[in-house]
Design an enzyme around this catalytic site. Structure first.
Site, PDB file in Angstrom:
ATOM      1  N   THR A   5       0.856  -1.190   0.000  1.00  0.00           N
ATOM      2  CA  THR A   5       0.000   0.000   0.000  1.00  0.00           C
ATOM      3  C   THR A   5       0.890   1.237   0.000  1.00  0.00           C
ATOM      4  O   THR A   5       1.587   1.506   0.979  1.00  0.00           O
ATOM      5  CB  THR A   5      -0.914   0.023   1.234  1.00  0.00           C
ATOM      6  N   LYS A  48       0.096   5.059   8.355  1.00  0.00           N
ATOM      7  CA  LYS A  48       0.651   5.428   7.040  1.00  0.00           C
ATOM      8  C   LYS A  48      -0.464   5.630   6.022  1.00  0.00           C
ATOM      9  O   LYS A  48      -0.482   6.625   5.271  1.00  0.00           O
ATOM     10  CB  LYS A  48       1.605   4.323   6.573  1.00  0.00           C
ATOM     11  N   LYS A  79      -7.417   1.441  -2.671  1.00  0.00           N
ATOM     12  CA  LYS A  79      -6.944   0.916  -1.379  1.00  0.00           C
ATOM     13  C   LYS A  79      -6.965   2.009  -0.309  1.00  0.00           C
ATOM     14  O   LYS A  79      -7.355   1.762   0.831  1.00  0.00           O
ATOM     15  CB  LYS A  79      -5.538   0.342  -1.549  1.00  0.00           C
TER      16      LYS A  79
END
Ligand code: NA7
Length: 282
Positions: free
Chosen positions: A95, A238, A170
């Site tokens: 990701t 993150k 995502k």
């Protein structure tokens, strides 16, 4: 079709295991050697360098931490793009930001390497079961080539458009995940303050319209106040930061982003994201 698999973390190991179990010939490389024992037992071959991995593989998967990790693997002086990758297919399942996916796809194209961004929704449990949800950006023809392999890793793969579309989707789904986990945490703490026990409240949530497999799956961990990482809090932080950097107005996610950042700063990063409950209870 020989697979080169880069990244043997919490997700990389079970995912590569599933490809081996499906009969694929898999070569593996990890920055820190010595993490491949369980895969070698399943038939994986370990390469000492990226150069060896590239020489032996047709498809190059990456499943590593973040933008810096993927960039290092691709663009370091001894990285993938310095090697003879022409004609091969790269599938990055980490990701990372859509901008980095697009940047790497351009760099890859110049080296003759086809590139898909294909991050996943689902943590270690779904990774082990081959039930991830995979979101793919890149050329559709490359997606079709990768699809049989993706089908061994996930229960669903979505082709979404050009490079960056997979990582964009995502970030969107993980925005909902981050909000949900903080929402459940606040609900449990709120209920407890009003005299409703956590176990009872979890049962109520589970039976209600907002009960989800996610919440049911975290119940044991919540009750034990024990948070081994299925999806590390540092990675959730993150992803929320990357969503923030997309510059779209998301007032609730902005607040949640700050909570996860503070939890990270207070040292909870290696625990499961559900440890946000412990942070809020602090
Ligand atoms: P983990 O368990 O934290 O594993 C991270 C992996 O990334 C691990 O193999 C690391 O190698 C590798 N890594 C990290 N930094 C680098 C650099 N700079 N160069 C090469 N390799 C690196 O993460 P997960 O498996 O849970 O998650 C992977 C992705 O899925 C992530 O994007 C999540 O958000 C979703 P190491 O063993 O430390 O040498």
């Amino acid at each position: 079709m020989i697979i080169g698999w880069i990244g043997l973390g919490n997700m990389g190991i079970p995912m590569a295991s599933n490809l081996l179990a499906a009969g694929y010939d898999v070569r593996v490389w990890n920055r820190t050697p010595g993490k491949a024992a369980s895969l070698v037992a399943l038939g994986a071959k370990v390469t000492a360098t990226l150069s060896e991995l590239v020489a032996q593989s047709d498809v190059l998967f990456t499943m590593v931490s973040d933008d810096d990790a993927v960039k290092a693997i691709y663009t370091d002086s001894d990285g993938l793009l310095s090697l003879p990758v022409q004609g091969k297919l790269a599938v990055d399942m980490s990701t990372i930001s859509p901008d980095t996916s697009r940047f790497l796809s351009e760099q890859a194209k110049q080296a003759g390497l086809r590139f898909l961004d294909a991050p996943v929704s689902g943590s270690v449990g779904p990774a082990k079961e081959g039930k991830l949800v995979i979101m793919v950006g890149g050329e559709q023809a490359d997606y079709e080539v990768a699809k049989p392999m993706l089908d061994k890793l996930g229960k669903a793969a979505f082709y979404l458009g050009p490079n960056g579309a997979g990582t964009s989707a995502k970030l969107a789904i993980n925005l909902l995940l981050g909000i949900t986990v903080q929402g459940v945490s606040e609900t449990l703490l709120f209920a407890r303050s009003l005299g409703i026990g956590t176990e009872q409240m979890l049962d109520i949530i589970s039976e209600s319209a907002v009960g989800t497999p996610l919440i049911r799956g975290k119940a044991a961990s919540i009750l034990a106040d024990d948070y081994p990482a299925a999806f590390a809090l540092k990675h959730m932080a993150k992803d929320l930061r990357l969503a923030h950097e997309a510059g779209v107005s998301t007032p609730l996610a902005e607040s949640v982003n700050a909570t996860y950042r503070h939890a990270l700063e207070s040292g909870l990063g290696e625990l499961d994201l559900m440890a946000i409950l412990r942070h809020l209870d602090g």
